[in-house]
Motif scaffolding. Sequence first.
Motif, PDB file in Angstrom:
ATOM      1  N   UNK A  41       0.822  -1.210   0.000  1.00 48.65           N
ATOM      2  CA  UNK A  41       0.000   0.000   0.000  1.00 48.65           C
ATOM      3  C   UNK A  41       0.855   1.260   0.000  1.00 48.65           C
ATOM      4  N   UNK A  42       1.862   1.316   0.871  1.00 48.90           N
ATOM      5  CA  UNK A  42       2.716   2.509   0.955  1.00 48.90           C
ATOM      6  C   UNK A  42       3.505   2.694  -0.334  1.00 48.90           C
ATOM      7  N   UNK A  43       4.043   1.613  -0.890  1.00 44.55           N
ATOM      8  CA  UNK A  43       4.819   1.718  -2.127  1.00 44.55           C
ATOM      9  C   UNK A  43       3.951   2.189  -3.291  1.00 44.55           C
ATOM     10  N   UNK A  44       2.682   1.810  -3.286  1.00 40.92           N
ATOM     11  CA  UNK A  44       1.797   2.226  -4.365  1.00 40.92           C
ATOM     12  C   UNK A  44       1.314   3.658  -4.262  1.00 40.92           C
ATOM     13  N   UNK A  45       1.387   4.250  -3.084  1.00 40.93           N
ATOM     14  CA  UNK A  45       0.815   5.582  -2.871  1.00 40.93           C
ATOM     15  C   UNK A  45       1.836   6.675  -2.591  1.00 40.93           C
ATOM     16  N   UNK A  46       3.113   6.337  -2.450  1.00 39.80           N
ATOM     17  CA  UNK A  46       4.124   7.348  -2.131  1.00 39.80           C
ATOM     18  C   UNK A  46       5.198   7.392  -3.204  1.00 39.80           C
ATOM     19  N   UNK A  47       5.913   8.496  -3.257  1.00 40.68           N
ATOM     20  CA  UNK A  47       7.002   8.652  -4.224  1.00 40.68           C
ATOM     21  C   UNK A  47       8.198   7.797  -3.808  1.00 40.68           C
ATOM     22  N   UNK A  48       9.026   7.449  -4.777  1.00 39.49           N
ATOM     23  CA  UNK A  48      10.193   6.596  -4.518  1.00 39.49           C
ATOM     24  C   UNK A  48      11.150   7.208  -3.505  1.00 39.49           C
ATOM     25  N   UNK A  49      11.334   8.516  -3.527  1.00 42.26           N
ATOM     26  CA  UNK A  49      12.314   9.166  -2.655  1.00 42.26           C
ATOM     27  C   UNK A  49      11.696   9.767  -1.394  1.00 42.26           C
ATOM     28  N   UNK A  50      10.482   9.377  -1.073  1.00 42.20           N
ATOM     29  CA  UNK A  50       9.760   9.961   0.061  1.00 42.20           C
ATOM     30  C   UNK A  50      10.401   9.572   1.391  1.00 42.20           C
ATOM     31  N   UNK A  51      10.283  10.476   2.342  1.00 41.60           N
ATOM     32  CA  UNK A  51      10.677  10.200   3.721  1.00 41.60           C
ATOM     33  C   UNK A  51       9.381   9.927   4.482  1.00 41.60           C
ATOM     34  N   UNK A  52       9.254   8.724   5.019  1.00 38.01           N
ATOM     35  CA  UNK A  52       8.030   8.293   5.673  1.00 38.01           C
ATOM     36  C   UNK A  52       8.177   8.455   7.178  1.00 38.01           C
ATOM     37  N   UNK A  53       7.280   9.193   7.795  1.00 39.59           N
ATOM     38  CA  UNK A  53       7.266   9.376   9.247  1.00 39.59           C
ATOM     39  C   UNK A  53       6.250   8.396   9.826  1.00 39.59           C
ATOM     40  N   UNK A  54       6.681   7.542  10.746  1.00 37.07           N
ATOM     41  CA  UNK A  54       5.804   6.522  11.311  1.00 37.07           C
ATOM     42  C   UNK A  54       5.946   6.492  12.825  1.00 37.07           C
ATOM     43  N   UNK A  55       5.102   5.654  13.439  1.00 33.29           N
ATOM     44  CA  UNK A  55       5.304   5.347  14.846  1.00 33.29           C
ATOM     45  C   UNK A  55       6.260   4.163  14.925  1.00 33.29           C
TER      46      UNK A  55
END
Length: 174
Positions: A68-82
């Motif tokens: 899901x995340x790979x399909x909805x975010x850009x390749x170079x994105x910085x993902x903020x998570x818990x």
Amino acid sequence: MRCIRTRGKKGKPHRNLDDPPRQRANKARGRGTYENDRPPVLGMVGRETGWACFRVCVDTKEETIRRTVAGETAEEACIFTDENRSYLWLESEKESRSRRAVDHSRGWAEDRDEDGIREIHVNTIEGIWTSLRNRLRRFRGVHKDHLSGYVAMFELAFNHDQITPALLQRMCGM
């Protein structure tokens, strides 16, 4: 108008043991899944754009979240998570996305470069979760088969300030 009195009846056992009272909520412990009638909703929001995306998932396993995340975010994105373990795949060397995780046991946000600004937080999506929960609360429970439609309508309302003819054309596939 007739008033029904229930005073003094709350502690008494139910009359018919073959017809127990309904359960008020699904209070199962642990993470929700589609199978245990608590389907998880994965939410993403762009910090710069403010554009939100929500997907109802079957479970919270790494494979499901990765897809899901790979399909909805850009390749170079910085993902903020818990600190959830399902996001550990973002820290692998072959992954182009990066991850910043906030440890909620140490506080609501972190200032890792010590410049006085707490830049690692998930407050943006947490605030949106409150809006989604309040929207769904009006219906006093949504069947899991219809949850994705309710979430999609919330996403549409959140991302668009007003309904324009151009938006209606896109929604109709024109």
